[in-house]
Enzyme design. Structure first.
Site, mmCIF file in Angstrom:
data_model
loop_
_atom_site.group_PDB
_atom_site.id
_atom_site.type_symbol
_atom_site.label_atom_id
_atom_site.label_comp_id
_atom_site.label_asym_id
_atom_site.label_seq_id
_atom_site.Cartn_x
_atom_site.Cartn_y
_atom_site.Cartn_z
ATOM 1 N N LYS A 2 -7.119 -4.654 3.612
ATOM 2 C CA LYS A 2 -7.398 -3.600 4.998
ATOM 3 C C LYS A 2 -8.229 -2.702 4.656
ATOM 4 O O LYS A 2 -9.067 -1.842 5.626
ATOM 5 C CB LYS A 2 -6.392 -3.086 5.748
ATOM 6 C CG LYS A 2 -5.399 -2.014 5.018
ATOM 7 C CD LYS A 2 -4.159 -1.396 5.669
ATOM 8 C CE LYS A 2 -3.555 -0.417 4.751
ATOM 9 N NZ LYS A 2 -3.944 0.688 4.428
ATOM 10 N N ASP A 3 -8.580 -2.354 3.350
ATOM 11 C CA ASP A 3 -9.441 -1.304 3.011
ATOM 12 C C ASP A 3 -10.803 -2.037 2.603
ATOM 13 O O ASP A 3 -11.921 -1.183 2.356
ATOM 14 C CB ASP A 3 -8.937 -0.482 1.537
ATOM 15 C CG ASP A 3 -7.935 0.165 1.815
ATOM 16 O OD1 ASP A 3 -7.598 0.536 3.057
ATOM 17 O OD2 ASP A 3 -6.948 0.479 0.859
ATOM 18 N N ARG A 53 -6.459 3.920 14.658
ATOM 19 C CA ARG A 53 -5.775 2.569 15.349
ATOM 20 C C ARG A 53 -4.170 2.956 15.659
ATOM 21 O O ARG A 53 -3.870 2.884 16.800
ATOM 22 C CB ARG A 53 -5.779 1.324 14.430
ATOM 23 C CG ARG A 53 -4.955 0.108 14.989
ATOM 24 C CD ARG A 53 -4.822 -0.900 14.069
ATOM 25 N NE ARG A 53 -4.279 -0.340 12.840
ATOM 26 C CZ ARG A 53 -2.686 -0.338 12.547
ATOM 27 N NH1 ARG A 53 -2.034 -0.699 13.689
ATOM 28 N NH2 ARG A 53 -2.432 -0.106 11.521
ATOM 29 N N ARG A 54 -3.443 3.685 14.771
ATOM 30 C CA ARG A 54 -2.031 4.114 14.770
ATOM 31 C C ARG A 54 -2.026 5.164 15.976
ATOM 32 O O ARG A 54 -1.161 5.219 16.858
ATOM 33 C CB ARG A 54 -1.247 4.110 13.568
ATOM 34 C CG ARG A 54 -1.268 3.023 12.602
ATOM 35 C CD ARG A 54 -0.767 3.389 11.453
ATOM 36 N NE ARG A 54 -0.537 2.408 10.397
ATOM 37 C CZ ARG A 54 -0.645 2.585 9.385
ATOM 38 N NH1 ARG A 54 -0.746 3.752 8.699
ATOM 39 N NH2 ARG A 54 -0.359 1.450 8.395
ATOM 40 N N ARG A 85 -3.132 12.492 5.649
ATOM 41 C CA ARG A 85 -3.633 11.708 4.514
ATOM 42 C C ARG A 85 -2.888 11.737 3.325
ATOM 43 O O ARG A 85 -1.870 12.647 3.309
ATOM 44 C CB ARG A 85 -4.948 12.310 4.349
ATOM 45 C CG ARG A 85 -6.072 11.830 5.447
ATOM 46 C CD ARG A 85 -6.559 10.576 5.305
ATOM 47 N NE ARG A 85 -6.972 9.865 3.774
ATOM 48 C CZ ARG A 85 -7.953 10.370 3.312
ATOM 49 N NH1 ARG A 85 -8.871 11.305 3.870
ATOM 50 N NH2 ARG A 85 -8.239 10.000 1.993
ATOM 51 N N ARG A 114 2.791 11.466 1.551
ATOM 52 C CA ARG A 114 3.279 11.493 3.185
ATOM 53 C C ARG A 114 5.067 11.957 3.380
ATOM 54 O O ARG A 114 5.371 12.640 4.394
ATOM 55 C CB ARG A 114 2.949 10.275 3.841
ATOM 56 C CG ARG A 114 1.293 10.281 3.635
ATOM 57 C CD ARG A 114 0.828 9.093 4.273
ATOM 58 N NE ARG A 114 -0.431 8.500 4.032
ATOM 59 C CZ ARG A 114 -1.403 7.580 4.385
ATOM 60 N NH1 ARG A 114 -0.945 7.202 5.345
ATOM 61 N NH2 ARG A 114 -2.373 7.328 3.872
ATOM 62 N N CYS A 173 -14.495 2.871 10.665
ATOM 63 C CA CYS A 173 -13.320 3.482 10.950
ATOM 64 C C CYS A 173 -13.380 4.754 12.142
ATOM 65 O O CYS A 173 -12.479 5.445 12.449
ATOM 66 C CB CYS A 173 -12.785 4.574 9.516
ATOM 67 S SG CYS A 173 -11.984 3.521 8.279
#
Length: 305
Positions: free
Chosen positions: A81-82, A129-130, A147, A153, A240
């Site tokens: 995904k990166d 997106r989230r 981040r 996190r 992004c």
């Protein structure tokens, strides 16, 4: 005996993923030795701003691709995904191993699920997106940028800075932290990021020996699915700055693709579901439909066209 140098980010998750790939390769490249080359990327250094403000997820890949292109490394392991939809000249994705869980996961301090959190609860995520999905389903929640690596996190959640956070289920599982998950968020409501849960092993396009090894660890089903997802992203020329998701899975002999594009400020969204046999054609067709339904204006504005 050739020593294959494997570039990776320095985080615990990246190193765990890289060790997984190395273990797969050891089964097929018995005449090779392996050396892991940790690299601190610009994306790892900038943790006080959203990725959409500083160049996107490609920041996690560029320094590693430098190492590949210069010969300092022979292959690299990324979270797919990166990886931008356009690779650097001379580099290829040599293998996509079998995918882990593609879903997003909610971790809350109180054990409450997304629809149980009280109005005004603070939810943290690094993903536009989230954020868009949460605001669509629970507009009464407060969604803020979060981040940092997985441990950072989780620590900020435990310290009470957030009531809940959303992470990739695959990362938590790979780190042995599945027990921390309060709720798995279904792909129908939270369409994953392109390639979420999958790994990409990148190498130089002219390294026939490495490509031969990598072909032996590629998973055909995962490769086909992410090909459709990345075709969707490529046709959109996505970044992004605009919330985008796509997830493909087998549907008999066909693929079923769920796709999502949203206005960055939450002023609209497009959700699509398509089925077809050809992965690239399926992703491209879904993207064309998304563009017709309004995504063209959002993407053009984000690019400054």
């Amino acid at each position: 005996m050739r020593t294959l140098r494997v570039a990776t980010r320095r985080s615990a998750l990246a190193l765990t993923q890289t060790q997984y790939v190395v273990d797969l390769l050891r089964q097929v490249a018995r005449d090779a030795a392996f050396e892991i080359v940790p690299i601190r990327t610009r994306g790892d250094e900038i943790v006080d701003r959203a990725l959409s403000e500083v160049g996107g997820k490609g920041l996690f890949v560029a320094d590693i691709e430098d190492a590949l292109a210069s010969g300092q490394a022979d292959l690299a392991v990324h979270s797919l995904k990166d990886v931008p939809f356009e690779l650097r000249d001379g580099l290829v994705i040599g293998a996509v191993p079998r995918r882990e869980d593609p879903r997003d996961a909610l971790v809350s301090r109180t054990g409450q699920g997304l629809f149980e959190l009280p109005a005004g609860a603070r939810v943290g995520t690094s993903s536009l997106r989230r954020q868009a999905a949460i605001r669509h389903l629970r507009p009464d929640l407060r969604v803020d940028t979060l981040r940092g690596n997985v441990d950072t996190r989780l620590r900020r959640l435990e310290e009470g800075q957030f009531d809940a956070i959303v992470l990739a289920a695959s990362g938590l599982k790979r780190l042995g932290l599945a027990a921390r998950i309060t709720e798995y968020l279904p792909v129908e409501q939270f369409i994953p990021a392109v390639g979420q849960g999958a790994l990409a092993v990148e190498c130089r396009a002219d390294d026939a020996e490495v490509l031969r090894y990598l072909s032996a660890i590629a998973d055909a089903e995962t490769t086909r699915a992410v090909e459709a997802e990345r075709a969707f992203l490529s046709r959109l020329q996505g970044s992004c700055q605009v919330p985008i998701g796509a997830y493909a899975e087998p549907a008999g002999r066909d693929l079923r693709l769920l796709a999502f594009v949203a206005h960055p400020a939450g002023d609209g969204h497009v959700r699509l579901e398509r089925t077809g046999p050809d992965a690239r054609a399926l992703g491209a067709a879904a993207a064309e439909e998304a563009l017709r339904q309004g995504a063209e204006d959002w993407l053009s504005a984000a690019r400054g066209d």
